[in-house]
Structure formats: structure tokens, C-alpha cells
Design an enzyme around this catalytic site. Structure first.
Site, PDB file in Angstrom:
ATOM      1  N   SER A  22      42.786  14.422   7.725  1.00  0.00           N
ATOM      2  CA  SER A  22      42.678  13.447   6.673  1.00  0.00           C
ATOM      3  C   SER A  22      41.339  12.838   6.652  1.00  0.00           C
ATOM      4  O   SER A  22      40.628  12.858   5.486  1.00  0.00           O
ATOM      5  CB  SER A  22      43.736  12.707   6.520  1.00  0.00           C
ATOM      6  OG  SER A  22      44.728  13.190   6.202  1.00  0.00           O
ATOM      7  N   ASP A  81      43.497   3.245   6.242  1.00  0.00           N
ATOM      8  CA  ASP A  81      43.741   4.777   6.883  1.00  0.00           C
ATOM      9  C   ASP A  81      42.467   5.660   6.110  1.00  0.00           C
ATOM     10  O   ASP A  81      42.018   5.233   5.256  1.00  0.00           O
ATOM     11  CB  ASP A  81      45.133   5.354   6.110  1.00  0.00           C
ATOM     12  CG  ASP A  81      45.478   6.728   7.056  1.00  0.00           C
ATOM     13  OD1 ASP A  81      44.927   6.933   8.081  1.00  0.00           O
ATOM     14  OD2 ASP A  81      46.520   7.137   6.629  1.00  0.00           O
ATOM     15  N   THR A  86      42.013   8.350   4.650  1.00  0.00           N
ATOM     16  CA  THR A  86      41.659   8.919   3.257  1.00  0.00           C
ATOM     17  C   THR A  86      41.452   7.881   2.217  1.00  0.00           C
ATOM     18  O   THR A  86      40.280   8.258   1.647  1.00  0.00           O
ATOM     19  CB  THR A  86      43.209   9.604   2.679  1.00  0.00           C
ATOM     20  OG1 THR A  86      43.654  10.459   3.697  1.00  0.00           O
ATOM     21  CG2 THR A  86      42.976  10.140   1.257  1.00  0.00           C
ATOM     22  N   ASP A 131      52.680  14.039   3.751  1.00  0.00           N
ATOM     23  CA  ASP A 131      51.763  14.091   4.698  1.00  0.00           C
ATOM     24  C   ASP A 131      52.773  13.864   6.070  1.00  0.00           C
ATOM     25  O   ASP A 131      53.204  14.466   7.011  1.00  0.00           O
ATOM     26  CB  ASP A 131      50.736  13.710   4.785  1.00  0.00           C
ATOM     27  CG  ASP A 131      49.957  13.782   6.141  1.00  0.00           C
ATOM     28  OD1 ASP A 131      49.618  15.164   6.545  1.00  0.00           O
ATOM     29  OD2 ASP A 131      49.759  12.979   6.862  1.00  0.00           O
ATOM     30  N   HIS A 181      54.402  15.742   8.978  1.00  0.00           N
ATOM     31  CA  HIS A 181      54.371  15.751  10.422  1.00  0.00           C
ATOM     32  C   HIS A 181      55.630  15.622  11.387  1.00  0.00           C
ATOM     33  O   HIS A 181      55.641  16.045  12.429  1.00  0.00           O
ATOM     34  CB  HIS A 181      53.522  14.410  10.778  1.00  0.00           C
ATOM     35  CG  HIS A 181      52.049  14.579  10.397  1.00  0.00           C
ATOM     36  ND1 HIS A 181      51.344  15.503  11.123  1.00  0.00           N
ATOM     37  CD2 HIS A 181      51.095  14.134   9.629  1.00  0.00           C
ATOM     38  CE1 HIS A 181      50.020  15.452  10.766  1.00  0.00           C
ATOM     39  NE2 HIS A 181      50.030  14.689   9.738  1.00  0.00           N
ATOM     40  N   ASP A 201      44.002  17.116   0.363  1.00  0.00           N
ATOM     41  CA  ASP A 201      42.923  17.112   1.204  1.00  0.00           C
ATOM     42  C   ASP A 201      43.329  18.240   2.168  1.00  0.00           C
ATOM     43  O   ASP A 201      42.632  18.824   2.818  1.00  0.00           O
ATOM     44  CB  ASP A 201      42.985  15.851   2.099  1.00  0.00           C
ATOM     45  CG  ASP A 201      44.498  15.341   2.622  1.00  0.00           C
ATOM     46  OD1 ASP A 201      45.464  15.707   2.253  1.00  0.00           O
ATOM     47  OD2 ASP A 201      44.342  14.344   3.438  1.00  0.00           O
ATOM     48  N   HIS A 243      48.853  20.097  10.567  1.00  0.00           N
ATOM     49  CA  HIS A 243      48.340  20.469   9.266  1.00  0.00           C
ATOM     50  C   HIS A 243      48.203  22.084   9.275  1.00  0.00           C
ATOM     51  O   HIS A 243      48.111  22.790  10.422  1.00  0.00           O
ATOM     52  CB  HIS A 243      47.043  19.774   9.211  1.00  0.00           C
ATOM     53  CG  HIS A 243      46.998  18.465   8.990  1.00  0.00           C
ATOM     54  ND1 HIS A 243      45.899  17.518   8.789  1.00  0.00           N
ATOM     55  CD2 HIS A 243      48.171  17.490   8.972  1.00  0.00           C
ATOM     56  CE1 HIS A 243      46.168  16.290   8.849  1.00  0.00           C
ATOM     57  NE2 HIS A 243      47.364  16.055   8.894  1.00  0.00           N
TER      58      HIS A 243
END
Ligand SMILES: [Zn+2]
Length: 406
Positions: free
Chosen positions: A97, A147, A149, A285, A289, A336, A361
């Protein structure tokens, strides 16, 4: 979170060294194109730019949300989708990210982990470009606010784990006018936490939206820190940020992503020269994960998590139509990267979706949607870095990277 960013310990603390200015790196080459400031032209013809980022949100995610909702989505009122690539300078792995958001925020490639920095130099960010043009800036997210992003638009640091550096830069002056997102425990910081730094630099601070509204009676910048980390069975304990909207208690005082976007638009809409607003939805996201741990639960959750962003798109669209227009405001919805290899079942059913690449990812092409000034060139978006050119009105004018060189 993405790749463990929700974990407080700072394994890369020694890399949190000061960055050089781009000008001092004028001769650098082979590091993703850091030669000079030439990639950053005058800001867009768009007066206002609103970019909504679905972290880890690929084409199948949107299709699942559409199927579950049983109706057209707000995002379907925009042009697109067009699919584009997301690779970074890191070889052999999909982008993270940090590098993904850096590409959107700066138009430059970097290595995974870096936040609007590459090869020891700062990369000029979208917020800096906006600031030079006198525009307001704001960032909204449902993950913890520092974070990678959201921060790629606001700070420049060698590693996403440099929490103290990020906090210091955020409130060093000329920070965003609006910062709304998940609460960050003081254990993230060796020094002062966010509230102390923000208050010292003139920010109005609130821990729910009503309190922030009551506090923010003037035009001072605002910091909203919401939630204390979800406590939901199946949701990762290490994931700080707001509770997913579909999993909240009825009496929750956490704001929705759409409510935060609305608050930000109300503040930023006062700027004479317009504004740039970034809205991120982290939840798809996160589930990508951890999906491998409980695929049926992840499959059940995913459409509703994607709809958090679509509800924000609906709110943004309503604001544009009532308070502005698509003649002067550009709205972009993108991702992203994709997370988990999320795929619908053989007959398109959402309940039997699979996540063959979870917890990682992927390099799957992801969709972008847009409406407003410049959106007619949407088909020129080939890679994350092209989105920066779209946002600054330079898509098709300045050359894109065509992807990040290996
Ligand atoms: Zn991401």
C-alpha cells in the site's frame, strides 16, 4: 493495515532518517525516475479533486458488491471502469500500500514500504501541488490514520513504519486541513501522540464526529480520531481503525466513511481556490489478508465492506451535484492493488467466492472510474502513476511511466 502495518513495533526504525530534497538529488537516475521536479506541472483544470481509494479492491470486489446490492452502484454513474497495472519497483512481489499510494500521490515509482520517497529523496505529493495552488487538502480513512495509504498524500518518509516521523511531519505546519480516521494508540509513538502534536499546531481535535463538530466552529484545521480498534469475532485483532459498518453495534458512535467524507466536503468546500480530498476504504484489503483463515466468513463480509466505499461515492456525487458540478469537480475511484486474488464462484455467486492468493496482494489489474474535468482521457490510465496525472490534469500531456521498471 496491509502487510502488518497495524503492528506497533518499529523494525525499520533505523531507516527513519531525514530525506534529501529532490533538488539535491538532481543527478539521481535508475531509482524510478527521480531526476527533477519535471513530472509535477500546474494543477488540474479541475477546481476540486476527490479521489476515493478502495484498498485491495479489484474488479471482482465491485462485481460482488453490485450482485449483493441487487442494483447499480454509485460508482456505476462514473465513466469506466478502465483496468490498469499496479507494480512497484520491488521485484518479485506485488506492490504494497505504501508504494501503491505513493504512485497515485506523486506519479512516481518507489519500492514497497516507502511513503512518497524514493532513493533517499522526497517526492512531490499531490497535497503539495494543491497547496501551492492555494487549495485546501483533506484525507479520510477507516483505518488508523497514520497508515501508509492516507499518509502518502501528506508526508514523505523512507518507511511506513516511521510513526514518529509521520506524526511530526503531519503537524509541522501546512498539514492537511482535514484529517479523519481511526484512532492510533500512543504505543505507536516513542514521542508525543497525535493529539498533543495536533493541538500544539492549532488543530481542533475530536473523538467522535459530534464532538469534532462542536469543537470546530472556526476555520482551523481538524483532526478526528475515531474508534478504538474493532472487537469483532473473525476480524484481526492487530487491525486498528474503525469497525466495519456492517459489523457495528446499533448504538455505535463511529462515523461511516460517507459521514466522514461529508464532513470533510463541508469544511473543504469553503476554500476559495478549491480543494483535494482523499477518501480511503481499507476494509476489503484487511479481509483479503485474513480470508484464508475463514473463507466462508470472508465471502459473507466482502460485498458489504466494498459498499462502504460506494456509499461514500454516493455522498460525494450528491455533494458535487448540489454544491458544485462535474464541470469543475473531478471524482476518481480507484485501487492501490488487489488483495487475496478474490474471485466469485463459478456461477458468479458471492457466497462461494474464493481467495486463492490470500494473505498476499496480487498483481491483478484493478479498475478506475472517474467523472469530471479530465475524465475523458480515462482510457490513458495504464498504471497507478498515471492516476497522478489524471488528478493534476496532465494525463496524456505528460508521459506516464508505463509501469515501474524492474
Ligand atoms: Zn493497499
Amino acid at each position: 493495515m496491509d502487510g502488518g502495518a497495524g503492528v506497533p513495533p518499529d523494525p525499520l526504525a533505523d531507516v527513519c532518517a531525514p530525506l534529501a530534497d529532490l533538488e539535491q538529488r538532481a543527478s539521481a537516475t535508475g531509482d524510478g525516475g527521480i531526476d527533477d521536479d519535471a513530472g509535477v506541472a500546474e494543477p488540474a483544470p479541475a477546481r476540486n479533486v476527490i479521489v476515493l481509494i478502495g484498498d485491495g479492491t479489484g474488479a471482482a470486489h465491485w462485481e460482488a458488491a453490485r450482485a449483493a446490492a441487487g442494483r447499480a452502484l454509485a460508482v456505476d454513474s462514473l465513466e469506466g471502469p478502465v483496468l490498469y497495472g499496479t507494480d512497484s519497483l520491488s521485484i518479485g512481489v506485488a506492490t504494497d500500500s505504501a508504494a501503491g499510494a505513493t504512485a497515485i500521490a506523486t506519479g512516481r515509482c518507489t519500492h514497497n514500504g516507502a511513503v512518497s520517497a524514493s532513493a533517499g529523496a522526497r517526492l512531490t505529493t499531490l497535497f503539495q501541488v494543491a497547496g501551492r495552488a492555494g487549495k485546501g487538502t483533506g484525507v479520510v480513512t477507516n483505518t488508523f490514520i497514520i497508515d501508509a495509504t492516507p499518509m502518502a498524500f501528506a508526508v514523505q518518509t523512507p518507511s511506513r513504519y516511521c510513526a514518529d516521523d509521520i506524526a511530526a511531519q503531519l503537524f509541522a505546519g501546512d498539514g492537511p486541513d482535514v484529517i479523519l480516521g481511526g484512532f492510533v494508540p500512543s504505543s505507536f509513538f516513542a514521542g508525543d501522540g497525535l493529539e498533543a502534536l495536533a493541538s500544539a499546531s492549532g488543530y481542533r481535535v475530536g473523538f467522535d464526529l459530534a464532538a469534532l463538530r462542536a469543537e470546530a466552529t472556526d476555520d482551523a484545521p481538524v483532526l478526528g480520531l475515531f474508534g478504538e480498534g474493532p472487537s469483532v469475532p473473525g476480524w484481526p485483532e492487530w487491525e486498528n481503525g474503525l469497525t466495519p459498518e456492517i459489523l457495528r453495534a446499533a448504538d455505535s458512535d463511529e462515523p461511516t466513511l460517507a459521514e466522514m467524507a461529508s464532513f470533510a466536503l463541508d469544511r473543504l468546500g469553503r476554500h476559495d481556490e478549491g480543494f483535494v480530498l482523499v477518501v480511503e476504504n481499507e476494509h476489503p484489503d484487511t479481509v483479503g489478508h485474513v480470508a484464508y483463515l475463514d473463507v466462508p466468513l470472508a465471502a459473507e463480509w466482502m460485498p458489504g465492506l466494498v459498499l462502504e466505499l460506494d456509499d461514500a461515492v454516493a455522498e460525494v456525487t450528491r455533494w458535487v451535484e448540489q454544491e458544485s458540478s462535474f464541470d469543475e469537480t473531478l471524482v476518481v475511484v480507484c485501487a492501490d492493488h488487489e488483495t487475496g486474488g478474490y474471485a466469485l464462484g463459478p456461477e458468479g455467486e458471492v457466497a462461494s467466492a474464493t481467495f486463492p492468493s490470500s494473505p498476499n496482494h496480487t498483481r491483478a489489474a484493478v479498475p478506475i472510474f472517474a467523472r469530471g474535468p479530465g475524465a475523458e482521457r480515462l482510457r490513458d490510465v495504464m498504471h497507478l502513476t498515471d492516476i497522478f496525472h489524471l488528478l493534476t490534469g496532465n494525463l496524456g500531456v505528460l508521459p506516464g511511466t508505463g509501469g515501474c521498471p524492474p
